[in-house]
Design a protein around this motif. Structure first.
Motif, PDB file in Angstrom:
ATOM      1  N   ASN A  74     166.101  44.715 -53.352  1.00 43.79           N
ATOM      2  CA  ASN A  74     167.476  44.281 -53.087  1.00 43.79           C
ATOM      3  C   ASN A  74     167.741  44.171 -51.588  1.00 43.79           C
ATOM      4  O   ASN A  74     168.833  44.470 -51.132  1.00 43.79           O
ATOM      5  CB  ASN A  74     168.496  45.254 -53.693  1.00 43.79           C
ATOM      6  N   TYR A 110     173.465  37.197 -59.664  1.00 41.05           N
ATOM      7  CA  TYR A 110     173.690  37.826 -58.363  1.00 41.05           C
ATOM      8  C   TYR A 110     174.052  36.776 -57.312  1.00 41.05           C
ATOM      9  O   TYR A 110     174.984  36.960 -56.519  1.00 41.05           O
ATOM     10  CB  TYR A 110     172.430  38.589 -57.940  1.00 41.05           C
ATOM     11  N   SER A 114     177.579  36.083 -55.204  1.00 39.73           N
ATOM     12  CA  SER A 114     177.538  36.155 -53.745  1.00 39.73           C
ATOM     13  C   SER A 114     178.442  35.117 -53.100  1.00 39.73           C
ATOM     14  O   SER A 114     178.985  35.350 -52.017  1.00 39.73           O
ATOM     15  CB  SER A 114     176.107  35.966 -53.237  1.00 39.73           C
ATOM     16  N   HIS A 399     177.967  44.992 -53.328  1.00 37.54           N
ATOM     17  CA  HIS A 399     177.205  43.879 -53.895  1.00 37.54           C
ATOM     18  C   HIS A 399     175.755  43.920 -53.424  1.00 37.54           C
ATOM     19  O   HIS A 399     174.822  43.715 -54.213  1.00 37.54           O
ATOM     20  CB  HIS A 399     177.844  42.555 -53.494  1.00 37.54           C
ATOM     21  N   GLY A 403     174.541  45.108 -56.612  1.00 37.62           N
ATOM     22  CA  GLY A 403     174.823  43.832 -57.270  1.00 37.62           C
ATOM     23  C   GLY A 403     173.840  43.465 -58.360  1.00 37.62           C
ATOM     24  O   GLY A 403     174.230  42.987 -59.429  1.00 37.62           O
ATOM     25  N   LYS A 404     172.544  43.687 -58.121  1.00 35.09           N
ATOM     26  CA  LYS A 404     171.554  43.323 -59.132  1.00 35.09           C
ATOM     27  C   LYS A 404     171.586  44.285 -60.317  1.00 35.09           C
ATOM     28  O   LYS A 404     171.340  43.881 -61.454  1.00 35.09           O
ATOM     29  CB  LYS A 404     170.166  43.260 -58.499  1.00 35.09           C
ATOM     30  N   ALA A 407     174.467  43.015 -62.278  1.00 33.41           N
ATOM     31  CA  ALA A 407     174.125  41.773 -62.975  1.00 33.41           C
ATOM     32  C   ALA A 407     173.308  42.057 -64.233  1.00 33.41           C
ATOM     33  O   ALA A 407     173.552  41.465 -65.291  1.00 33.41           O
ATOM     34  CB  ALA A 407     173.346  40.856 -62.027  1.00 33.41           C
TER      35      ALA A 407
END
Length: 585
Positions: A74, A110, A114, A399, A403-404, A407
């Motif tokens: 990430n 993701y 963004s 994020h 974030g991942k 997701a």
């Protein structure tokens, strides 16, 4: 070699096709097969590319040495527009191919999330189109907040409406009072007014009285009332106008501690504190009137009317002579930094319960319990509501770090063919007015760890990272589901050592850190620039305040203030494990 193999394959297939006959149907089949070969080759080439994303002025990354030999995933770094376009093209190619594995879908979602963080609405919409995702099929991001809406809510909760004595503080939270049926209901309006007059507590205090320092909710309510008089032009209203400390040796923690002392003086003398120049907000990220002001990051300490009146009185020699308005320079450093704690609320620090542990024992009492209690109250008030700018910084941090994970979590609940055939999002009252009050998602439980080293050795006992991790393991032995750490430190060696702890997942801001311990903090901050050296520590501070557990050093002013913020934010019973016992403890 790859191009040669492809040509050979096409040659063999073409020869075979000629042998099969020259009929029209056969020719169609051959052409279709050759197109498929080309598309497959292009698809495989696209999969080999990888690029990164830029998220705002401060970047963040997370590590888990159990996941890779380098311990990095990430990662979010500064990139050019060409790399972002390549990433968009890669994800678009995945859409064309019609087949995605789970990792590809996570990257797609993701990337879609963004866009709104760093782009205008039109640019974000265009990016979604390039990714092949409609706005209606884009699921909500649980780790992101709507900062514009939140900022309007905070402003509403920080000012009176009409002739009311209090802001609309009631037992109802968030956006529910804005629901049309509530706004037009006379019974609800009466309840709101009565609740406020009976002493409703401010909404920036989380938890009950038992989950905070003694009298926290009452003190926060009284501080707001003191700082927001009904009539700022009343002759009895006096002011104290103060710039924030700006000497190079003063870190953000020292600046906040100094302002806590000035707020104590203002309360004791019956003055409204008005803060003026804040050097750390003197950068291009803070726009308009918020530049060079605390109000870039948090709502101001008092109303605009009182600010205007205070600066007006500063120009009057008579007002200065009569003491209607004073300045920071009218008080000694000793008075500001070691002056008496306001006795307005008695001495509630005398019945603080011990929840801080040092060397395996609770710290039951010490010589400056009053200062610990007061600074906790003062910093809570000063940081009671973040601005839209600060909210966006936190969005970018969450994020980049989570974030991942978010997701993947969201995709687990979506149809397998997302984003195809996804039903359109419908407006929901419960989502807009009730669930909108929920905090942004982070992996729970989360341990915050602030490792202070470097030039701090001249002020306190500096402890190696291994001892912080021993305390982290102590917490984990009691709460085995804990495996995530939000790590803040100025030293690169700490980040390097974190990769040796494969059982933990570390998240931290990706920013250049000190390679040598003899560099002063002032020199280090100058090398980063004013904007970065202010933004990333404040993000770390607020992440620490919201984390479930905290490990730090009592000798650090920054840890001292984080602890205070937690103990007035419903975290007092989470405890605090310290690696040292310095200063006045």
């Amino acid at each position: 070699m790859e191009a040669l193999n492809q040509k050979s394959l096409e040659k063999v297939v073409s020869q075979k096709a000629l042998q099969m006959g020259s009929s029209f149907p056969c020719q169609i089949c051959v052409v279709g097969f050759l197109c498929g070969v080309c598309l497959t080759s292009f698809f495989l080439a696209a999969l080999t590319s990888f690029s990164t994303f830029q998220i705002g002025p401060v970047s963040f990354w997370s590590t888990s040495s159990a996941n890779s030999s380098s311990g990095v995933f990430n990662e979010v770094t500064t990139t050019g527009c060409d790399l972002e376009l390549k990433e968009t093209e890669r994800l678009t190619d995945l859409k064309i191919s019609g087949e995605r594995n789970s990792d590809e879908k996570v990257s797609l979602l993701y990337s879609a999330w963004s866009g709104p963080l760093t782009k205008s609405s039109n640019e974000a919409f265009e990016k979604l189109q390039k990714l092949g995702i409609s706005w209606s099929s884009l699921p909500s991001a649980p780790h992101l907040e709507n900062c514009k809406v939140k900022a309007k809510l905070y402003e509403r909760l920080d000012k009176r409406t009409g002739n009311e004595s209090f802001p609309p503080w009631t037992s109802w939270k968030g956006f529910l009072p804005a629901y049309p049926a509530s706004a037009n209901n006379e019974h609800i309006q009466y309840f709101t007014q009565k609740a406020a007059s009976d002493g409703t507590y401010p909404p920036w205090v989380a938890g009950s009285d038992e989950e905070n320092y003694p009298l926290t909710r009452k003190v926060q309510r009284d501080l707001w009332m003191h700082q927001h008089p009904l009539n700022c032009r009343d002759p009895d209203v006096k002011f104290l106008v103060a710039d924030w400390e700006r000497l190079p040796g003063f870190g953000i923690g020292a600046q906040i501690a100094g302002m806590c002392g000035l707020l104590a003086i203002a309360i004791s003398e019956g003055r409204v504190l008005v803060t003026n120049y804040y050097n750390r907000a003197d950068h291009d990220g803070c726009k308009g009137s918020s530049r060079s002001s605390w109000s870039c990051y948090f709502l101001p300490q008092t109303s605009q009317e009182c600010r205007d009146r205070a600066f007006e009185l500063l120009k009057s020699g008579e007002a200065r002579k009569k003491g209607i308005v004073t300045k920071k320079e009218d008080y000694t450093s000793k008075h500001i930094w070691a002056g008496p704690t306001p006795r307005t609320w008695g001495e509630p620090w005398n019945y603080l319960q011990p929840t801080t542990e040092v060397n395996g024992s609770l710290l039951a009492s010490h010589r400056k319990m009053d200062r610990r209690w007061w600074r906790a109250q003062a910093v809570r008030y000063l940081m009671r509501f973040p601005t839209e700018y600060t909210c966006n910084l936190l969005n970018e941090a969450r994020h980049a770090a989570f974030g991942k994970l978010a997701a993947k979590m969201v995709l687990d609940g979506l149809p397998g063919d997302w984003p195809k055939n996804t039903s359109k999002k419908r407006s929901s009252d419960i989502d807009d007015y009730v669930w909108s009050n929920h905090k942004a998602w982070v992996p729970r439980p989360l341990l915050s760890m602030h490792v202070r080293m470097g030039d701090k050795a001249c002020e306190m006992k500096v402890v190696e990272f291994e001892e912080y991790m021993q305390l982290g393991d102590r917490i984990r032995s009691r709460f085995p589901n804990l495996d995530s750490v939000w790590l803040s430190t100025e030293m690169q060696e700490v980040i390097d050592k974190s990769r040796e702890y494969g059982r933990w997942k570390f998240y931290y801001t990706k920013i250049r850190r000190q390679e040598k311990s003899n560099m002063s903090m002032a020199e280090y901050e100058r090398s980063l620039g004013r904007e970065k050296s202010t933004n990333y520590p404040l993000v770390n501070f607020l992440m620490a305040a919201d984390s479930d557990f905290f490990v730090g050093a009592l000798g650090s002013t920054w840890c001292f203030l984080i602890d205070g913020m937690r103990n007035t934010g419903g975290k007092v019973m989470a405890g605090y494990l310290s690696v040292n016992k310095d200063r006045f403890w």
